[in-house]
Design a protein around this motif. Sequence first.
Motif, PDB file in Angstrom:
ATOM      1  N   ILE A 277       0.873  -1.107  -0.103  1.00 13.76           N
ATOM      2  CA  ILE A 277      -0.016   0.068  -0.019  1.00 13.76           C
ATOM      3  C   ILE A 277       0.653   1.215  -0.021  1.00 13.76           C
ATOM      4  O   ILE A 277       0.561   2.354  -0.598  1.00 13.76           O
ATOM      5  CB  ILE A 277      -0.933   0.123   1.260  1.00 13.76           C
ATOM      6  N   GLU A 278       2.030   1.102   0.430  1.00 13.29           N
ATOM      7  CA  GLU A 278       2.892   2.418   0.765  1.00 13.29           C
ATOM      8  C   GLU A 278       3.798   2.651  -0.571  1.00 13.29           C
ATOM      9  O   GLU A 278       4.544   3.451  -0.627  1.00 13.29           O
ATOM     10  CB  GLU A 278       3.853   2.068   1.882  1.00 13.29           C
ATOM     11  N   GLY A 279       3.359   1.687  -1.297  1.00 10.37           N
ATOM     12  CA  GLY A 279       4.062   1.781  -2.816  1.00 10.37           C
ATOM     13  C   GLY A 279       5.460   1.203  -2.839  1.00 10.37           C
ATOM     14  O   GLY A 279       6.256   1.253  -3.806  1.00 10.37           O
ATOM     15  N   LYS A 280       5.907   0.413  -1.925  1.00 14.51           N
ATOM     16  CA  LYS A 280       7.151  -0.162  -1.773  1.00 14.51           C
ATOM     17  C   LYS A 280       6.947  -1.486  -2.304  1.00 14.51           C
ATOM     18  O   LYS A 280       5.787  -2.164  -2.735  1.00 14.51           O
ATOM     19  CB  LYS A 280       7.509  -0.340  -0.404  1.00 14.51           C
ATOM     20  N   ARG A 281       8.122  -2.227  -2.628  1.00 14.43           N
ATOM     21  CA  ARG A 281       8.077  -3.816  -3.071  1.00 14.43           C
ATOM     22  C   ARG A 281       7.308  -4.609  -1.718  1.00 14.43           C
ATOM     23  O   ARG A 281       7.597  -4.505  -0.632  1.00 14.43           O
ATOM     24  CB  ARG A 281       9.551  -4.255  -3.196  1.00 14.43           C
ATOM     25  N   GLY A 282       6.244  -5.383  -2.314  1.00 19.25           N
ATOM     26  CA  GLY A 282       5.726  -6.130  -1.515  1.00 19.25           C
ATOM     27  C   GLY A 282       6.387  -7.254  -0.796  1.00 19.25           C
ATOM     28  O   GLY A 282       6.187  -8.440  -1.032  1.00 19.25           O
ATOM     29  N   THR A 283       7.342  -6.940   0.106  1.00 17.84           N
ATOM     30  CA  THR A 283       8.065  -8.034   0.730  1.00 17.84           C
ATOM     31  C   THR A 283       7.598  -7.705   2.179  1.00 17.84           C
ATOM     32  O   THR A 283       7.599  -6.758   2.936  1.00 17.84           O
ATOM     33  CB  THR A 283       9.571  -7.831   0.655  1.00 17.84           C
ATOM     34  N   PRO A 284       7.840  -8.944   3.094  1.00 12.24           N
ATOM     35  CA  PRO A 284       7.426  -8.814   4.313  1.00 12.24           C
ATOM     36  C   PRO A 284       8.686  -8.319   5.249  1.00 12.24           C
ATOM     37  O   PRO A 284       9.713  -8.252   4.742  1.00 12.24           O
ATOM     38  CB  PRO A 284       7.108 -10.282   4.879  1.00 12.24           C
ATOM     39  N   HIS A 285       8.456  -7.798   6.354  1.00  5.55           N
ATOM     40  CA  HIS A 285       9.542  -7.552   7.434  1.00  5.55           C
ATOM     41  C   HIS A 285       9.332  -8.105   8.564  1.00  5.55           C
ATOM     42  O   HIS A 285       8.116  -8.336   8.896  1.00  5.55           O
ATOM     43  CB  HIS A 285       9.928  -6.149   7.430  1.00  5.55           C
ATOM     44  N   PRO A 286      10.329  -8.368   9.337  1.00  6.08           N
ATOM     45  CA  PRO A 286       9.978  -8.947  10.889  1.00  6.08           C
ATOM     46  C   PRO A 286       9.164  -8.318  11.699  1.00  6.08           C
ATOM     47  O   PRO A 286       9.238  -6.875  11.772  1.00  6.08           O
ATOM     48  CB  PRO A 286      11.505  -9.166  11.344  1.00  6.08           C
ATOM     49  N   ARG A 287       8.330  -9.011  12.593  1.00 10.24           N
ATOM     50  CA  ARG A 287       7.535  -8.470  13.535  1.00 10.24           C
ATOM     51  C   ARG A 287       8.178  -9.015  14.989  1.00 10.24           C
ATOM     52  O   ARG A 287       8.637  -9.952  14.921  1.00 10.24           O
ATOM     53  CB  ARG A 287       6.177  -9.040  13.330  1.00 10.24           C
ATOM     54  N   PRO A 288       7.967  -8.460  16.090  1.00  7.15           N
ATOM     55  CA  PRO A 288       7.474  -6.992  16.116  1.00  7.15           C
ATOM     56  C   PRO A 288       8.290  -6.020  15.519  1.00  7.15           C
ATOM     57  O   PRO A 288       9.552  -6.312  15.484  1.00  7.15           O
ATOM     58  CB  PRO A 288       7.265  -6.754  17.834  1.00  7.15           C
ATOM     59  N   PRO A 289       7.979  -4.695  15.500  1.00  8.77           N
ATOM     60  CA  PRO A 289       6.487  -4.033  15.996  1.00  8.77           C
ATOM     61  C   PRO A 289       5.600  -4.675  15.112  1.00  8.77           C
ATOM     62  O   PRO A 289       5.698  -4.958  13.959  1.00  8.77           O
ATOM     63  CB  PRO A 289       6.879  -2.710  15.654  1.00  8.77           C
ATOM     64  N   TYR A 290       4.456  -5.182  15.787  1.00  8.74           N
ATOM     65  CA  TYR A 290       3.272  -5.603  15.036  1.00  8.74           C
ATOM     66  C   TYR A 290       2.675  -4.218  14.452  1.00  8.74           C
ATOM     67  O   TYR A 290       2.652  -3.222  14.868  1.00  8.74           O
ATOM     68  CB  TYR A 290       2.277  -6.117  15.840  1.00  8.74           C
ATOM     69  N   PRO A 291       1.800  -4.488  13.391  1.00  9.26           N
ATOM     70  CA  PRO A 291       1.166  -3.350  12.843  1.00  9.26           C
ATOM     71  C   PRO A 291       0.333  -2.603  13.645  1.00  9.26           C
ATOM     72  O   PRO A 291      -0.067  -1.357  13.474  1.00  9.26           O
ATOM     73  CB  PRO A 291       0.046  -4.082  11.680  1.00  9.26           C
ATOM     74  N   SER A 292      -0.378  -3.476  14.854  1.00  3.85           N
ATOM     75  CA  SER A 292      -1.121  -2.545  15.589  1.00  3.85           C
ATOM     76  C   SER A 292      -0.504  -1.450  16.307  1.00  3.85           C
ATOM     77  O   SER A 292      -1.052  -0.723  16.873  1.00  3.85           O
ATOM     78  CB  SER A 292      -2.062  -3.534  16.733  1.00  3.85           C
ATOM     79  N   VAL A 293       0.700  -1.490  16.349  1.00  4.54           N
ATOM     80  CA  VAL A 293       1.883  -0.635  17.057  1.00  4.54           C
ATOM     81  C   VAL A 293       2.355   0.287  16.013  1.00  4.54           C
ATOM     82  O   VAL A 293       2.151   1.459  16.104  1.00  4.54           O
ATOM     83  CB  VAL A 293       2.834  -1.241  17.754  1.00  4.54           C
TER      84      VAL A 293
END
Lengths: 580, 114
Positions: A277-293
């Motif tokens: 959505i941010e317009g970056k390449r769709g690759t995951p990154h480590p959690r935490p921080p979780y999206p709710s933070v």
Amino acid sequence: MQKKIIYLKDTDSTQQDRVNDFYTLFSNELRDTNLIEQASVVRIADMGLYEKGVAVKILPENIVYTGLKNTDVKKIIEETIKGNKVIKESLYEKKSKQMRAVLKNCGYIDPESLEDYLAAGGYKALAKVLLEMKPEQVVEELKKSGLRGRGGAGYPTWMKWNFARGMNSPEKYVICNGDEGDPGAYMDRSVLEGDPHSVLEGMIIAGYTIGSSKGYFYIRAEYPLAVERVQKAIDQAVEAGLLGNNILGSNYSFELEIRLGAGAFVCGEETALIASIEGKRGTPHPRPPYPSVKGLWEKPTIINNVETLANIPQLIFGGGAKFASIGTEKSKGTKVFALTGKVKNSGLVEVPMGITIREIIFDIGGGILNNRSIKAVQTGGPSGGVIPQEFLDTPVDYENLGKLGSIMGSGGMIAIDETDCLVDLAKFYLKFCVDESCGKCAPCRLGGYQLLHLLEKISEGKGEMEDLDKLKKISYAMQKASLCGLGQSASNPVFSTIRYFEEEYKKHIIEKKCPAGKCKALIYFKILPPKCKKCGLCFKNCPSAAILGSREAGYVIDPIKCVKCGLCFDVCKFKAVTKE
Amino acid sequence: MKKITKEDIEKIDPLKKDLGKSWIKVGMSTCGVAAGADEVYATLIEEAKKRNIEIDIRKCGCQGACSVEPLVEVNVEGLPKVLYGRVNKDVAITILERHVRNKKLLHDYIFEIN
């Protein structure tokens, strides 16, 4: 008196169809008793009942009789048609195994009409939330309901929302995850296409609860109709003042936007989705921080699956306690499954949690195609596993499926029959994950490739016994070391097929045979001369000119030219072609 | 369209969604469209006009019985509500003529009846 109609159907698939016999019996009986004016007999295509013998449904009273014998015909005409009495012994009490909550509007209202949704009780929950409830109360209701994320992992929804609500930030976001990519799963698509306003309502309620003023629909670009309908729903809601500033006269404002996913499976993973959505390449990154933070644009964000959000309006409207009354101890509510594979009636089903897999496959799905026997059920798509037929009576909930080595997943359910090879199945899912791996972390990128290589080796008949241990070892490493859910779960199909069907793997490795006859390198076609009638059908149909001979001399298959398509096997009327 | 208020939402007559006494609904989700629901819907609209049959024809979402798409649900006063499966262009015309105009059911295509 209103004319009665008798609907007739033979629901057994194993025997010869007896409908015509019964049709004649009923017709004759009606004629003999001079009741032709009062009732007519009709043969119908489907009744929603399976393996219950000959069944009739009598309207307008809607009486259903099952398991009928020839002698019952007279009785039915005598008592029910003439005397208006119900015959208790043959009566079938219809207990619908399905329970439509999320799908209650799908197929009943016009998805492109806001009025239809309003007439079906829509946006009542929103009005209740905005004008009568505080955010804490909404969280409290969710907690009471026990609703868990329907995307697969089953994380309690109230906890997610509560984390985000507690964060002190002027900007927060709500995202609807409509990036449904599992092969054979299409629950979210149907909800978005059939009842888009319910998801919209769920999102506005989510926004109000966590204190967000902006939401995104992330829908995969392969669902153009869903995108069109959701956009239409958003436009209608804006026009009616259900989105925008001061919704329904309250001082809450919220807006929604659609973002398209560009066909990458990994973008269904929440951190990859945010990057996309941010317009970056769709690759995951480590959690935490979780999206709710720290989520979208580094602000607190909640990401919920389409089905989870579609559950919200009816949950709030009916109250959390009512929602919690359905389901098992730890899994509440209903779940939508996309039932596919070798079942007779594939389609969307919505069932309360706790129903057994057998009930879904046999009572709702109508059993296995061509009367073959069931071998296993695959749930959860490429991240899930197989459940062998001896566990079919397990109640469906998050914990039970997890214990069996599979997952609930987003709700794909694929029936596997005796003609399917489990090694082939594991290979298929693994290939999917290898194709879709984003390549960021080594365990998934390399591990997946090596697993696939080993499986290909086994299915080509070149496998060795050590390969099984290697498979297990690499699978374990991938589970422990991969960055995101894709890699962690990519080896699940391999793990669970080895766990339950090690024998089948061993047959491939030691005997170099595929019991299901699926792995092309391990099967050979042969024409049996005593059975062959020399008709030449196989000769005509062979695409690779691998069948040699003539109508006088008979035919043989040249194993070098044969591409093992199985066409000769299928066309032979005398079963003279064998497969081994 | 004017802005909706809370009263509007509560005031709405829930019976309105039943659309009156006679209607035809065509399942128009991707599963239906893929099986040809688009053509069926267009045929129904066109033929109803041509034949002067007055009936409310609408789109709806997926009913779930994907193996027998396209699905057409028909409700005509005096007859039970019927769900027809595997409907094509010709069957659609027959539905209008037989079911809607002459009030007779098309037996071979009935998949659910209430």
